[in-house]
Scaffold this motif. Structure first.
Motif, PDB file in Angstrom:
ATOM      1  N   THR A  49       7.920  36.361  58.441  1.00  0.00           N
ATOM      2  CA  THR A  49       9.121  35.594  57.905  1.00  0.00           C
ATOM      3  C   THR A  49      10.161  36.524  57.261  1.00  0.00           C
ATOM      4  OG1 THR A  49       8.266  35.435  55.902  1.00  0.00           O
ATOM      5  CG2 THR A  49       7.655  33.648  57.225  1.00  0.00           C
ATOM      6  N   LYS A  50      11.247  35.870  56.811  1.00  0.00           N
ATOM      7  CA  LYS A  50      12.399  36.785  56.330  1.00  0.00           C
ATOM      8  C   LYS A  50      12.226  37.477  55.012  1.00  0.00           C
ATOM      9  CE  LYS A  50      17.206  36.394  54.611  1.00  0.00           C
ATOM     10  NZ  LYS A  50      16.943  37.193  53.428  1.00  0.00           N
TER      11      LYS A  50
ATOM     12  N   HIS B  29      20.559  41.135  56.047  1.00  0.00           N
ATOM     13  CA  HIS B  29      21.817  40.505  56.566  1.00  0.00           C
ATOM     14  C   HIS B  29      22.729  41.711  56.880  1.00  0.00           C
ATOM     15  CE1 HIS B  29      24.412  37.407  57.736  1.00  0.00           C
ATOM     16  NE2 HIS B  29      25.571  37.916  56.998  1.00  0.00           N
TER      17      HIS B  29
ATOM     18  N   ASP C 217      12.487  41.423  54.406  1.00  0.00           N
ATOM     19  CA  ASP C 217      13.184  41.679  52.998  1.00  0.00           C
ATOM     20  C   ASP C 217      12.469  42.903  52.434  1.00  0.00           C
ATOM     21  OD1 ASP C 217      15.315  40.031  53.236  1.00  0.00           O
ATOM     22  OD2 ASP C 217      14.327  38.412  52.110  1.00  0.00           O
TER      23      ASP C 217
ATOM     24  N   CYS D  53      19.277  36.652  60.677  1.00  0.00           N
ATOM     25  CA  CYS D  53      17.763  36.866  60.680  1.00  0.00           C
ATOM     26  C   CYS D  53      17.424  35.529  61.105  1.00  0.00           C
ATOM     27  CB  CYS D  53      17.449  36.981  59.104  1.00  0.00           C
ATOM     28  SG  CYS D  53      15.764  37.346  58.974  1.00  0.00           S
TER      29      CYS D  53
END
Length: 359
Positions: free
Chosen positions: A279-280, A302, A284, A205
């Protein structure tokens, strides 16, 4: 260990610590810190400060941790440090902070481990086996540090034994059909493309979020040369996770065309600007929403990397090629992580040996 008081213009009385100490080079130095509300706070600051200069196993665990973290900040990435500090603050200091490291024995470690094992979170669930392993490993790492640098006789974590597991057991993955089903449910084109890249390249990521326009090569490859992270609100471009993570990944024509088309619509993009603005945490959130809309069992962002590896195994690619594509430091990492995806390989070998004998 005296403390001194002083009065502000407003009439408020505060305290300060004023003392001398010998640093690690043997030089005598002066330290002074103001602003304490009570004499006790000023004296406690001096005690803790001087304890951090201690290089024997009489040092408090809290002081050892301060020295350990300061040492590690020069050697580890900010993202790794953030994870360490979170675990230490929440799972180690509340138990051992006020104890001298020489007093932390095997029994205390076992009792601490048992509390972690029996703990239930707000949702009623215990800590995962991999989390227990991570927390225990962190405690052991600190005590190893004490053995090497603070004359601690032995690491009590070794005798106490480990807890948890290194792997989470069954790995959650999506096959290509499931992924495409998920992809159709993603409304935002930028998000959909980001997920496509993750699934069809196996990138991490942070590697995806660090991509800039020059990283998309005309040879239909992606250059992975940096890693993006956000720590304490600061955006960071870091070195790849390992030397082998610095690599180029060949991508299919359809993915290359989609990336070029997407970039062409981004106006005023500089060479140093990230292609993806989110962003991650946004990824998510989106993968959970998309999985629910597609009627699929949710997986982590992931896990798209694991899904890519699984697809490559099914396609018959050897572990070495998969390791190079994923940026693993060694093929052993690949085999350790994905050995369960080769359940029939041993039977295949046995079958071929039978044919050889018949000849």
């Amino acid at each position: 260990m005296p403390a001194y008081k002083y009065t502000l213009k407003s009439g408020k009385v505060l305290w300060y610590a004023n003392f001398y100490y010998t640093d690690w080079t043997g030089q005598k130095k002066h330290a002074c810190k103001r602003g304490f509300k009570t004499q006790r706070e000023a004296k406690e600051y001096e005690r803790n400060f001087l304890d951090q200069q201690n290089t024997t196993s009489d040092i408090l665990f809290s002081s050892l941790v301060e020295n350990y973290l300061e040492d590690m900040r020069h050697r580890l990435k900010p993202t790794t440090m953030e994870q360490k500090e979170f675990i230490i603050k929440g799972k180690l200091l509340p138990y051992f902070g006020r104890q001298k490291i020489c007093d932390i024995d095997t029994i205390k470690i076992r009792k601490w481990q048992n509390e972690l094992i029996s703990h239930r979170q707000e949702n009623g669930k215990p800590f995962s086996q991999t989390y227990l392993k991570t927390v225990n490993n962190q405690m052991s790492a600190i005590m190893n540090y004490a053995v090497r640098h603070y004359r601690l006789a032995a690491n009590p974590c070794h005798a106490a034994g480990s807890i948890g597991r290194s792997s989470a057991g069954s790995m959650k993955i999506w096959n290509q059909e499931e992924y495409e089903q998920f992809s159709k449910c993603i409304k935002k084109s930028a998000m959909r493309l980001a997920f496509d890249i993750l699934f069809y390249t196996g990138m991490r990521c942070g590697e995806l979020l660090a991509l800039t326009e020059p990283d998309i090569l005309p040879t239909k490859k992606i250059s992975v040369n940096k890693n993006y992270a956000k720590v304490d609100g600061e955006e960071l471009f870091l070195e790849p996770k390992t030397p082998k993570a610095n690599r180029t990944i060949s991508i299919p024509d359809f993915l290359y065309d989609d990336i070029i088309n997407y970039i062409s619509k981004l106006g005023g993009l500089c060479e140093t600007d990230r292609i993806f603005y989110f962003t991650k945490s946004a990824l998510d959130k989106e993968i959970k929403v998309g999985a629910k809309a597609a009627g699929l069992e949710p997986i982590r962002v992931h896990d798209l990397r694991h899904s890519h590896a699984s697809m490559l195994v099914d396609m018959g690619f050897p572990p070495l090629e998969i390791a190079e594509r994923l940026g693993h430091e060694s093929v052993k990492t690949t085999l350790d992580t994905y050995s369960h995806l080769y359940p029939e390989k041993d039977s295949t070998i046995a079958g071929r040996l039978n044919e050889f004998r018949k000849k």
